[in-house]
Scaffold this motif. Structure first.
Motif, PDB file in Angstrom:
ATOM      1  N   ARG A 139      -7.543  -4.066  -0.355  1.00 25.03           N
ATOM      2  CA  ARG A 139      -6.697  -2.973   0.129  1.00 25.03           C
ATOM      3  C   ARG A 139      -5.722  -3.469   1.191  1.00 25.03           C
ATOM      4  O   ARG A 139      -4.536  -3.078   1.201  1.00 25.03           O
ATOM      5  CB  ARG A 139      -7.573  -1.858   0.702  1.00 25.03           C
ATOM      6  CG  ARG A 139      -8.355  -1.070  -0.353  1.00 25.03           C
ATOM      7  CD  ARG A 139      -9.247  -0.046   0.324  1.00 25.03           C
ATOM      8  NE  ARG A 139      -9.961   0.762  -0.666  1.00 25.03           N
ATOM      9  CZ  ARG A 139     -10.901   1.657  -0.347  1.00 25.03           C
ATOM     10  NH1 ARG A 139     -11.215   1.867   0.941  1.00 25.03           N
ATOM     11  NH2 ARG A 139     -11.496   2.355  -1.296  1.00 25.03           N
ATOM     12  N   GLN A 140      -6.199  -4.327   2.077  1.00 20.56           N
ATOM     13  CA  GLN A 140      -5.341  -4.845   3.135  1.00 20.56           C
ATOM     14  C   GLN A 140      -4.221  -5.717   2.567  1.00 20.56           C
ATOM     15  O   GLN A 140      -3.064  -5.641   2.996  1.00 20.56           O
ATOM     16  CB  GLN A 140      -6.178  -5.648   4.129  1.00 20.56           C
ATOM     17  CG  GLN A 140      -5.399  -6.128   5.360  1.00 20.56           C
ATOM     18  CD  GLN A 140      -4.853  -4.972   6.176  1.00 20.56           C
ATOM     19  OE1 GLN A 140      -5.550  -3.994   6.434  1.00 20.56           O
ATOM     20  NE2 GLN A 140      -3.592  -5.080   6.585  1.00 20.56           N
ATOM     21  N   LEU A 141      -4.563  -6.545   1.573  1.00 23.55           N
ATOM     22  CA  LEU A 141      -3.551  -7.403   0.951  1.00 23.55           C
ATOM     23  C   LEU A 141      -2.505  -6.572   0.205  1.00 23.55           C
ATOM     24  O   LEU A 141      -1.321  -6.921   0.187  1.00 23.55           O
ATOM     25  CB  LEU A 141      -4.224  -8.384  -0.006  1.00 23.55           C
ATOM     26  CG  LEU A 141      -5.083  -9.477   0.632  1.00 23.55           C
ATOM     27  CD1 LEU A 141      -5.807 -10.285  -0.435  1.00 23.55           C
ATOM     28  CD2 LEU A 141      -4.233 -10.402   1.506  1.00 23.55           C
ATOM     29  N   VAL A 142      -2.936  -5.471  -0.418  1.00 23.27           N
ATOM     30  CA  VAL A 142      -1.994  -4.584  -1.092  1.00 23.27           C
ATOM     31  C   VAL A 142      -1.084  -3.907  -0.070  1.00 23.27           C
ATOM     32  O   VAL A 142       0.134  -3.796  -0.266  1.00 23.27           O
ATOM     33  CB  VAL A 142      -2.742  -3.530  -1.932  1.00 23.27           C
ATOM     34  CG1 VAL A 142      -1.776  -2.467  -2.438  1.00 23.27           C
ATOM     35  CG2 VAL A 142      -3.462  -4.191  -3.096  1.00 23.27           C
ATOM     36  N   ALA A 143      -1.672  -3.451   1.028  1.00 24.97           N
ATOM     37  CA  ALA A 143      -0.884  -2.780   2.069  1.00 24.97           C
ATOM     38  C   ALA A 143       0.149  -3.727   2.680  1.00 24.97           C
ATOM     39  O   ALA A 143       1.272  -3.312   3.008  1.00 24.97           O
ATOM     40  CB  ALA A 143      -1.812  -2.240   3.156  1.00 24.97           C
ATOM     41  N   ASP A 144      -0.206  -5.000   2.811  1.00 25.54           N
ATOM     42  CA  ASP A 144       0.727  -5.983   3.381  1.00 25.54           C
ATOM     43  C   ASP A 144       1.760  -6.463   2.361  1.00 25.54           C
ATOM     44  O   ASP A 144       2.710  -7.156   2.738  1.00 25.54           O
ATOM     45  CB  ASP A 144      -0.051  -7.190   3.919  1.00 25.54           C
ATOM     46  CG  ASP A 144      -0.950  -6.808   5.090  1.00 25.54           C
ATOM     47  OD1 ASP A 144      -0.688  -5.763   5.717  1.00 25.54           O
ATOM     48  OD2 ASP A 144      -1.917  -7.551   5.367  1.00 25.54           O
ATOM     49  N   GLY A 145       1.567  -6.119   1.088  1.00 27.39           N
ATOM     50  CA  GLY A 145       2.490  -6.558   0.046  1.00 27.39           C
ATOM     51  C   GLY A 145       2.232  -7.964  -0.470  1.00 27.39           C
ATOM     52  O   GLY A 145       2.945  -8.437  -1.366  1.00 27.39           O
ATOM     53  N   ILE A 146       1.223  -8.639   0.082  1.00 29.45           N
ATOM     54  CA  ILE A 146       0.946 -10.023  -0.319  1.00 29.45           C
ATOM     55  C   ILE A 146       0.399 -10.087  -1.742  1.00 29.45           C
ATOM     56  O   ILE A 146       0.849 -10.891  -2.562  1.00 29.45           O
ATOM     57  CB  ILE A 146      -0.051 -10.672   0.671  1.00 29.45           C
ATOM     58  CG1 ILE A 146       0.552 -10.716   2.071  1.00 29.45           C
ATOM     59  CG2 ILE A 146      -0.444 -12.070   0.206  1.00 29.45           C
ATOM     60  CD1 ILE A 146      -0.408 -11.233   3.139  1.00 29.45           C
ATOM     61  N   LEU A 147      -0.572  -9.222  -2.031  1.00 29.92           N
ATOM     62  CA  LEU A 147      -1.229  -9.273  -3.339  1.00 29.92           C
ATOM     63  C   LEU A 147      -0.263  -8.908  -4.460  1.00 29.92           C
ATOM     64  O   LEU A 147      -0.215  -9.579  -5.496  1.00 29.92           O
ATOM     65  CB  LEU A 147      -2.436  -8.336  -3.342  1.00 29.92           C
ATOM     66  CG  LEU A 147      -3.280  -8.338  -4.620  1.00 29.92           C
ATOM     67  CD1 LEU A 147      -3.826  -9.725  -4.899  1.00 29.92           C
ATOM     68  CD2 LEU A 147      -4.420  -7.325  -4.512  1.00 29.92           C
ATOM     69  N   LEU A 148       0.519  -7.849  -4.278  1.00 32.67           N
ATOM     70  CA  LEU A 148       1.413  -7.388  -5.341  1.00 32.67           C
ATOM     71  C   LEU A 148       2.504  -8.416  -5.644  1.00 32.67           C
ATOM     72  O   LEU A 148       2.863  -8.631  -6.812  1.00 32.67           O
ATOM     73  CB  LEU A 148       2.037  -6.050  -4.957  1.00 32.67           C
ATOM     74  CG  LEU A 148       1.060  -4.876  -4.807  1.00 32.67           C
ATOM     75  CD1 LEU A 148       1.808  -3.607  -4.439  1.00 32.67           C
ATOM     76  CD2 LEU A 148       0.272  -4.673  -6.097  1.00 32.67           C
ATOM     77  N   SER A 149       3.034  -9.056  -4.622  1.00 30.20           N
ATOM     78  CA  SER A 149       4.081 -10.063  -4.852  1.00 30.20           C
ATOM     79  C   SER A 149       3.519 -11.271  -5.593  1.00 30.20           C
ATOM     80  O   SER A 149       4.177 -11.831  -6.485  1.00 30.20           O
ATOM     81  CB  SER A 149       4.700 -10.501  -3.516  1.00 30.20           C
ATOM     82  OG  SER A 149       3.710 -11.095  -2.676  1.00 30.20           O
TER      83      SER A 149
END
Length: 281
Positions: free
Chosen positions: A73-83
């Motif tokens: 969830r944190q990685l998605v919120a930071d945009g890291i995972l999606l990119s």
């Protein structure tokens, strides 16, 4: 001449004079249960959760499921995972698409022509004997470590999977179908369109499933070779900092995409090959 029948195996006769039909014992697989393949995944998650909660599994080496979920969830919120997911999907899609076209095309050339088989089959079988990941040093020497190297490596793995399965399907068409088409005076183009191509579709879908899985496996490796983005790069950075939860997030994403893509291909296969009756039908 009199033939004696064993009464033990004689079918009973109904009052109306007709022979009673024996109940059939079903030897095939039972009717499929929706989402049954997720049962093993659920059991694995349950064992993982129980192991961490009971202290059997060290959380420093294998983070708890709830920790992985929170990190995701944190990685998605930071945009890291999606990119990183977008970068990985782009590489996998390009390599898979090119590999499907080349592999299927080579299989058609080799499977429909003796001359084509003599020219194509040998080099492809030679490539099959050489591990795709073993070509990494040579491809880096030729292509560098940019995007071209990564896409070419994925393409090579996909080409072999598609060629082997489609070629096998094309060359194992029932000989009786060929003889029937010859007796009926069917043209070669019609024979290929109505007999050969439909008969090779099971092999095509099997090759497609193996190709998608192979593309994901190769992608993990190539993204750890001087990549600037992608799930593999994210996991490599997490390894350097000892972040087991981030590594597990990447593995969960890989696994989810693998299961979803395989399920989508299975669904498409059932619709396209609805005429086929197998033990699993």
């Amino acid at each position: 001449m009199t033939i004696a029948l064993d009464r033990r195996f004689a079918a009973p006769v109904r009052p109306d004079g007709f022979v009673a039909r024996r109940p059939l014992r079903r030897l095939g697989l039972r009717r499929s249960v929706p989402f049954a393949r997720l049962l093993g995944v659920v059991l694995l998650l349950g064992a993982w959760t129980a192991g961490v909660a009971g202290g059997v599994i060290d959380e420093r080496k294998l983070a708890a499921p709830w920790t992985v979920l929170q990190t995701g969830r944190q990685l998605v919120a930071d945009g890291i995972l999606l990119s990183n997911i977008a970068a990985s999907l782009e590489r996998a899609a390009i390599g898979l698409g090119i590999g499907l076209v080349i592999g299927t095309g080579l299989a058609l050339i080799s499977g429909l022509s003796r001359l084509g088989e003599s020219i194509v089959d040998g080099p492809v079988q030679l490539k099959r004997a050489i591990p795709t990941l073993g070509l990494i040093p040579l491809l880096i020497l030729w292509l560098g470590i940019g995007e071209t190297f990564k896409i070419v490596l994925i393409t090579l793995g996909v080409v072999v999977h598609m060629y082997i399965q489609v070629h096998a399907s094309l060359t194992t068409i029932d000989k009786r179908l060929v003889e029937l088409a010859e007796v009926q005076g069917v043209s070669r183009a019609t024979f290929i369109r109505q007999v050969v191509i439909p008969g090779s579709l099971p092999g095509f879908f099997l090759g497609l499933r193996l190709s998608v899985t192979g593309a994901w496996l190769i992608l993990i490796v190539v993204e750890s070779v001087n990549a600037i983005d992608g799930l593999g790069k994210m996991m490599t950075n997490a390894q350097n900092y000892g972040q087991a939860d981030v590594i597990l997030v990447g593995l969960v994403v890989y696994g989810a995409f693998g299961l979803l893509s395989d399920a989508a291909i299975r669904l498409l296969e059932r619709k396209v090959l609805s005429w086929r009756r197998t033990i699993a039908s």
